[in-house]
Design a protein around this motif. Structure first.
Motif, PDB file in Angstrom:
ATOM      1  N   ALA A 117      13.026   3.807  -6.796  1.00  0.00           N
ATOM      2  CA  ALA A 117      11.681   3.837  -6.229  1.00  0.00           C
ATOM      3  C   ALA A 117      10.838   2.742  -6.843  1.00  0.00           C
ATOM      4  CB  ALA A 117      11.019   5.190  -6.451  1.00  0.00           C
ATOM      5  N   PHE A 118       9.918   2.223  -6.028  1.00  0.00           N
ATOM      6  CA  PHE A 118       8.978   1.186  -6.445  1.00  0.00           C
ATOM      7  C   PHE A 118       7.589   1.786  -6.276  1.00  0.00           C
ATOM      8  CE2 PHE A 118       8.381  -3.396  -7.095  1.00  0.00           C
ATOM      9  CZ  PHE A 118       7.032  -3.520  -6.835  1.00  0.00           C
ATOM     10  N   ARG A 119       6.905   1.978  -7.393  1.00  0.00           N
ATOM     11  CA  ARG A 119       5.598   2.640  -7.366  1.00  0.00           C
ATOM     12  C   ARG A 119       4.504   1.618  -7.132  1.00  0.00           C
ATOM     13  NH1 ARG A 119       2.400   5.606 -12.106  1.00  0.00           N
ATOM     14  NH2 ARG A 119       1.113   7.017 -10.864  1.00  0.00           N
ATOM     15  N   LYS A 120       3.655   1.839  -6.140  1.00  0.00           N
ATOM     16  CA  LYS A 120       2.667   0.844  -5.748  1.00  0.00           C
ATOM     17  C   LYS A 120       1.571   0.664  -6.783  1.00  0.00           C
ATOM     18  CE  LYS A 120      -0.415   3.936  -3.198  1.00  0.00           C
ATOM     19  NZ  LYS A 120      -1.201   4.129  -1.964  1.00  0.00           N
ATOM     20  N   ASN A 121       1.253   1.726  -7.525  1.00  0.00           N
ATOM     21  CA  ASN A 121       0.102   1.702  -8.421  1.00  0.00           C
ATOM     22  C   ASN A 121       0.250   0.659  -9.522  1.00  0.00           C
ATOM     23  OD1 ASN A 121       0.781   4.445  -7.339  1.00  0.00           O
ATOM     24  ND2 ASN A 121      -1.332   4.808  -7.937  1.00  0.00           N
ATOM     25  N   ASN A 122       1.464   0.575 -10.061  1.00  0.00           N
ATOM     26  CA  ASN A 122       1.671  -0.310 -11.204  1.00  0.00           C
ATOM     27  C   ASN A 122       2.924  -1.171 -11.071  1.00  0.00           C
ATOM     28  OD1 ASN A 122       3.568   1.660 -11.486  1.00  0.00           O
ATOM     29  ND2 ASN A 122       2.759   2.515 -13.382  1.00  0.00           N
ATOM     30  N   ASN A 123       3.511  -1.164  -9.886  1.00  0.00           N
ATOM     31  CA  ASN A 123       4.730  -1.951  -9.609  1.00  0.00           C
ATOM     32  C   ASN A 123       5.893  -1.574 -10.520  1.00  0.00           C
ATOM     33  OD1 ASN A 123       3.421  -3.285  -7.565  1.00  0.00           O
ATOM     34  ND2 ASN A 123       2.922  -5.070  -8.813  1.00  0.00           N
ATOM     35  N   ARG A 124       5.895  -0.352 -10.999  1.00  0.00           N
ATOM     36  CA  ARG A 124       7.022   0.085 -11.843  1.00  0.00           C
ATOM     37  C   ARG A 124       8.186   0.547 -10.985  1.00  0.00           C
ATOM     38  NH1 ARG A 124       6.162   3.730 -17.005  1.00  0.00           N
ATOM     39  NH2 ARG A 124       8.389   3.274 -17.015  1.00  0.00           N
ATOM     40  N   ASN A 172       0.795  -1.222   0.000  1.00  0.00           N
ATOM     41  CA  ASN A 172       0.000   0.000   0.000  1.00  0.00           C
ATOM     42  C   ASN A 172       0.832   1.279   0.000  1.00  0.00           C
ATOM     43  OD1 ASN A 172      -2.317  -1.608   0.150  1.00  0.00           O
ATOM     44  ND2 ASN A 172      -2.264  -1.629   2.391  1.00  0.00           N
ATOM     45  N   TYR A 173       2.124   1.133  -0.180  1.00  0.00           N
ATOM     46  CA  TYR A 173       3.019   2.286  -0.118  1.00  0.00           C
ATOM     47  C   TYR A 173       3.948   2.342  -1.321  1.00  0.00           C
ATOM     48  CZ  TYR A 173       1.716   3.273   4.696  1.00  0.00           C
ATOM     49  OH  TYR A 173       1.009   3.620   5.832  1.00  0.00           O
ATOM     50  N   HIS A 174       4.256   3.564  -1.734  1.00  0.00           N
ATOM     51  CA  HIS A 174       5.393   3.762  -2.621  1.00  0.00           C
ATOM     52  C   HIS A 174       6.646   3.597  -1.749  1.00  0.00           C
ATOM     53  CE1 HIS A 174       2.584   5.376  -5.509  1.00  0.00           C
ATOM     54  NE2 HIS A 174       2.233   6.343  -4.686  1.00  0.00           N
ATOM     55  N   LEU A 175       7.625   2.919  -2.285  1.00  0.00           N
ATOM     56  CA  LEU A 175       8.834   2.632  -1.517  1.00  0.00           C
ATOM     57  C   LEU A 175      10.050   3.138  -2.280  1.00  0.00           C
ATOM     58  CD1 LEU A 175       7.874  -1.062  -0.763  1.00  0.00           C
ATOM     59  CD2 LEU A 175       7.645   0.868   0.806  1.00  0.00           C
ATOM     60  N   ALA A 176      11.074   3.515  -1.545  1.00  0.00           N
ATOM     61  CA  ALA A 176      12.240   4.067  -2.225  1.00  0.00           C
ATOM     62  C   ALA A 176      13.507   3.851  -1.426  1.00  0.00           C
ATOM     63  CB  ALA A 176      12.038   5.565  -2.466  1.00  0.00           C
ATOM     64  N   THR A 196      29.719   5.161  -2.102  1.00  0.00           N
ATOM     65  CA  THR A 196      29.863   5.224  -0.651  1.00  0.00           C
ATOM     66  C   THR A 196      28.882   6.240  -0.078  1.00  0.00           C
ATOM     67  OG1 THR A 196      32.181   4.563  -0.684  1.00  0.00           O
ATOM     68  CG2 THR A 196      31.419   5.807   1.236  1.00  0.00           C
ATOM     69  N   ALA A 197      28.056   5.783   0.855  1.00  0.00           N
ATOM     70  CA  ALA A 197      27.020   6.639   1.442  1.00  0.00           C
ATOM     71  C   ALA A 197      26.273   5.847   2.504  1.00  0.00           C
ATOM     72  CB  ALA A 197      26.044   7.110   0.366  1.00  0.00           C
ATOM     73  N   VAL A 198      25.462   6.563   3.249  1.00  0.00           N
ATOM     74  CA  VAL A 198      24.455   5.915   4.086  1.00  0.00           C
ATOM     75  C   VAL A 198      23.210   5.750   3.230  1.00  0.00           C
ATOM     76  CG1 VAL A 198      23.044   6.046   6.147  1.00  0.00           C
ATOM     77  CG2 VAL A 198      25.393   6.926   6.187  1.00  0.00           C
ATOM     78  N   TYR A 199      22.689   4.534   3.187  1.00  0.00           N
ATOM     79  CA  TYR A 199      21.522   4.228   2.363  1.00  0.00           C
ATOM     80  C   TYR A 199      20.287   4.130   3.240  1.00  0.00           C
ATOM     81  CZ  TYR A 199      24.380   3.439  -1.745  1.00  0.00           C
ATOM     82  OH  TYR A 199      25.216   3.624  -2.819  1.00  0.00           O
ATOM     83  N   TYR A 200      19.240   4.826   2.813  1.00  0.00           N
ATOM     84  CA  TYR A 200      17.998   4.909   3.564  1.00  0.00           C
ATOM     85  C   TYR A 200      16.838   4.325   2.759  1.00  0.00           C
ATOM     86  CZ  TYR A 200      20.504   8.375   6.368  1.00  0.00           C
ATOM     87  OH  TYR A 200      21.406   9.023   7.166  1.00  0.00           O
ATOM     88  N   CYS A 201      15.973   3.638   3.479  1.00  0.00           N
ATOM     89  CA  CYS A 201      14.712   3.155   2.938  1.00  0.00           C
ATOM     90  C   CYS A 201      13.633   4.164   3.321  1.00  0.00           C
ATOM     91  CB  CYS A 201      14.432   1.790   3.562  1.00  0.00           C
ATOM     92  SG  CYS A 201      12.862   1.063   3.192  1.00  0.00           S
ATOM     93  N   ALA A 202      12.655   4.374   2.438  1.00  0.00           N
ATOM     94  CA  ALA A 202      11.596   5.329   2.706  1.00  0.00           C
ATOM     95  C   ALA A 202      10.271   4.819   2.160  1.00  0.00           C
ATOM     96  CB  ALA A 202      11.934   6.683   2.078  1.00  0.00           C
ATOM     97  N   ALA A 203       9.173   5.294   2.762  1.00  0.00           N
ATOM     98  CA  ALA A 203       7.843   4.867   2.339  1.00  0.00           C
ATOM     99  C   ALA A 203       6.888   6.044   2.332  1.00  0.00           C
ATOM    100  CB  ALA A 203       7.316   3.774   3.272  1.00  0.00           C
ATOM    101  N   ALA A 204       5.975   6.025   1.355  1.00  0.00           N
ATOM    102  CA  ALA A 204       4.959   7.066   1.239  1.00  0.00           C
ATOM    103  C   ALA A 204       3.619   6.431   0.918  1.00  0.00           C
ATOM    104  CB  ALA A 204       5.336   8.057   0.146  1.00  0.00           C
ATOM    105  N   PRO A 205       2.554   6.800   1.632  1.00  0.00           N
ATOM    106  CA  PRO A 205       1.247   6.215   1.343  1.00  0.00           C
ATOM    107  C   PRO A 205       0.674   6.690   0.014  1.00  0.00           C
ATOM    108  CG  PRO A 205       1.049   7.902   3.029  1.00  0.00           C
ATOM    109  CD  PRO A 205       2.516   7.703   2.787  1.00  0.00           C
TER     110      PRO A 205
END
Length: 126
Positions: free
Chosen positions: A50-57, A31-35, A91-100
């Motif tokens: 990013a992974f778009r929830k609407n169409n799994n693109r 149920n979330y866009h993920l990135a 090289t970086a800190v990698y973050y996961c994020a979510a948006a409804p």
């Protein structure tokens, strides 16, 4: 309570691979866009994938396209990032994020995402 926990970071040599995972709780990833975003020392946090929830693109930054692969496992409620041919500039800190919810044009922007993990360090060095 929503929680995103990234794992899988580490120190690797140039040309190596790593797989990051983001375990989600308190939300259903379907149920979330993920990135994935990353932040190198002294730089702004930047979009990776990013992974778009609407169409799994899937959407990728040009700098990682053809080297990184983002995937979602709905059954495990996780988001992964397979990183190949790693270079020192990764090289970086990698973050996961979510948006409804988010409009397509904002999926690459930090402001679109409500929830963030604590990050995992990836260091690419010889």
């Amino acid at each position: 309570q929503v929680q995103l926990v990234e794992t899988g970071g580490g120190l690797v040599q140039p040309g190596s691979s790593l797989k990051l995972s983001c375990a989600a709780s308190g939300l259903t990833t379907n149920n979330y866009h993920l990135a994935w975003f990353r932040q190198a020392p002294g730089k702004e946090r930047e979009f990776v994938a990013a992974f778009r929830k609407n169409n799994n693109r899937l959407y990728y930054a040009d700098s990682v396209k053809d080297r990184f692969t983002c995937s979602r496992d709905a059954a495990k409620n996780t988001l992964s990032l397979q990183m190949n041919s790693l270079q020192p500039e990764d090289t970086a800190v990698y973050y996961c994020a979510a948006a409804p919810s988010a409009i397509l044009s904002t999926l690459r922007t930090r402001s679109a995402y409500h929830y963030w993990g604590q990050g995992t360090q990836v260091t690419v060095s010889s």
